[in-house]
Design a protein around this motif. Structure first.
Motif, mmCIF file in Angstrom:
data_model
loop_
_atom_site.group_PDB
_atom_site.id
_atom_site.type_symbol
_atom_site.label_atom_id
_atom_site.label_comp_id
_atom_site.label_asym_id
_atom_site.label_seq_id
_atom_site.Cartn_x
_atom_site.Cartn_y
_atom_site.Cartn_z
ATOM 1 N N LYS A 1 0.822 -1.217 0.000
ATOM 2 C CA LYS A 1 0.000 0.000 0.000
ATOM 3 C C LYS A 1 0.852 1.261 0.000
ATOM 4 O O LYS A 1 0.573 2.211 -0.748
ATOM 5 C CB LYS A 1 -0.951 -0.001 1.204
ATOM 6 C CG LYS A 1 -2.072 1.021 1.097
ATOM 7 C CD LYS A 1 -3.088 0.810 2.204
ATOM 8 C CE LYS A 1 -4.332 1.656 1.974
ATOM 9 N NZ LYS A 1 -5.099 1.203 0.793
ATOM 10 N N GLU A 2 1.911 1.258 0.795
ATOM 11 C CA GLU A 2 2.771 2.441 0.869
ATOM 12 C C GLU A 2 3.537 2.644 -0.434
ATOM 13 O O GLU A 2 3.671 3.774 -0.921
ATOM 14 C CB GLU A 2 3.742 2.324 2.042
ATOM 15 C CG GLU A 2 4.519 3.602 2.302
ATOM 16 C CD GLU A 2 5.415 3.520 3.528
ATOM 17 O OE1 GLU A 2 5.988 4.557 3.889
ATOM 18 O OE2 GLU A 2 5.538 2.423 4.105
ATOM 19 N N SER B 1 1.261 3.893 -3.186
ATOM 20 C CA SER B 1 0.707 5.234 -2.960
ATOM 21 C C SER B 1 1.541 6.319 -3.622
ATOM 22 O O SER B 1 1.081 7.464 -3.768
ATOM 23 C CB SER B 1 0.613 5.516 -1.455
ATOM 24 O OG SER B 1 1.913 5.690 -0.887
ATOM 25 N N LYS B 2 2.752 5.997 -4.038
ATOM 26 C CA LYS B 2 3.628 6.992 -4.642
ATOM 27 C C LYS B 2 3.121 7.379 -6.029
ATOM 28 O O LYS B 2 2.624 6.537 -6.781
ATOM 29 C CB LYS B 2 5.064 6.470 -4.713
ATOM 30 C CG LYS B 2 5.677 6.192 -3.336
ATOM 31 C CD LYS B 2 5.657 7.442 -2.460
ATOM 32 C CE LYS B 2 6.248 7.192 -1.089
ATOM 33 N NZ LYS B 2 6.181 8.400 -0.230
ATOM 34 N N SER C 1 -4.452 -3.337 -2.673
ATOM 35 C CA SER C 1 -3.734 -2.239 -2.018
ATOM 36 C C SER C 1 -3.706 -0.981 -2.876
ATOM 37 O O SER C 1 -3.271 0.085 -2.409
ATOM 38 C CB SER C 1 -2.299 -2.657 -1.682
ATOM 39 O OG SER C 1 -2.280 -3.691 -0.730
#
Length: 250
Positions: free
Chosen positions: A220-221, A224-225, A249
């Motif tokens: 997910k992180e 997210s970019k 995600s």
């Protein structure tokens, strides 16, 4: 809007029965409202059955490689025509394992790209630096050269059939992962490199995937970019629960 994609590269895993079992799990458990295009890449001998199993779904199938020749005395190899004849529309080219273990050069990969595009296959083009390149600060040059030598000979119109997959070799199957910030930095550089070589429309439209030990707890992180459009997933793609968590995600 760039296409979001999560592709699972199964490598040399899953026999016929195991392939069917995993596909059935994905079919029944991936939510209908999933944003990402899901692609799976089983072994060559399971491509036809995978296409058949997935024919009424939104899950696409990719081959893990192809030979650059149309046909010939190439024992053990698979041609683009053979791949498309069973309904496969995507192919992974330039994976670091093909480069390192099977000695595929940028020139060979460029030839494979030509063959794939000729047969209207969408190319998932893999590239990325080794640990020594990252440590020496040469990682941007390596990535730029792999793109230029293996892919930048194509025409502008061909970019509609290209997905980029940045895979730092030091993070494939090692448990190491580029930080989300490192992934974004490189993806932004890749997009700018495409922009300089072609134009802004192509650069903004091309999907760039991150590959390299993506897991349910970091997907997910990473996703997210702003310049990361999904992932090319290795080990985690072999487990339905993990893969679905990654897929959702985005």
């Amino acid at each position: 809007m760039r296409k979001k994609i999560v592709a699972g590269n199964w490598k040399m895993h899953k026999n016929a029965a195991q392939t069917k079992e995993l596909l059935n799990e994905l079919l029944t458990q991936i939510p209908a409202e999933t944003v990402a295009q899901v692609i799976v890449a089983p072994t060559f001998i399971n491509l036809a059955s995978a296409v058949d199993n997935l024919k009424h779904s939104n899950i696409a199938v990719a081959a893990q490689n192809l030979h650059q020749a149309e046909s010939g005395a190439f024992t053990g190899e698979i041609s683009a025509e053979m791949i498309t004849s069973v309904g496969v529309k995507n192919v992974i080219l330039g994976h670091s394992e093909r480069r390192a273990i099977f000695n595929e050069t940028d020139a060979i990969i460029a030839s494979k790209v030509n063959t794939a595009l000729k047969h209207d296959l969408t190319v998932i083009f893999c590239f990325g630096e080794e640990l020594k390149d990252r440590q020496s600060g040469n990682h941007f040059n390596i990535v730029e050269n792999q793109l230029k030598d293996g892919l930048f000979h194509i025409e502008a119109k061909d970019w509609a059939k290209v997905v980029l997959a940045y895979e730092p070799v030091w993070a494939i199957g090692t448990g190491e992962t580029a930080s989300p910030e490192q992934a974004q930095e490189m993806h932004q550089f890749i997009r700018e490199t495409v922009r300089k070589a072609f134009d802004s429309d192509i650069a903004e439209d091309v999907t760039i995937l991150y590959g390299g030990s993506v897991k349910p707890d970091n997907a997910k992180e990473i996703f997210s970019k702003p310049d990361v459009d999904g992932g090319l997933i290795g080990g985690a793609a072999l487990n339905a629960k993990d893969f679905i968590t990654i897929v959702t995600s985005i």
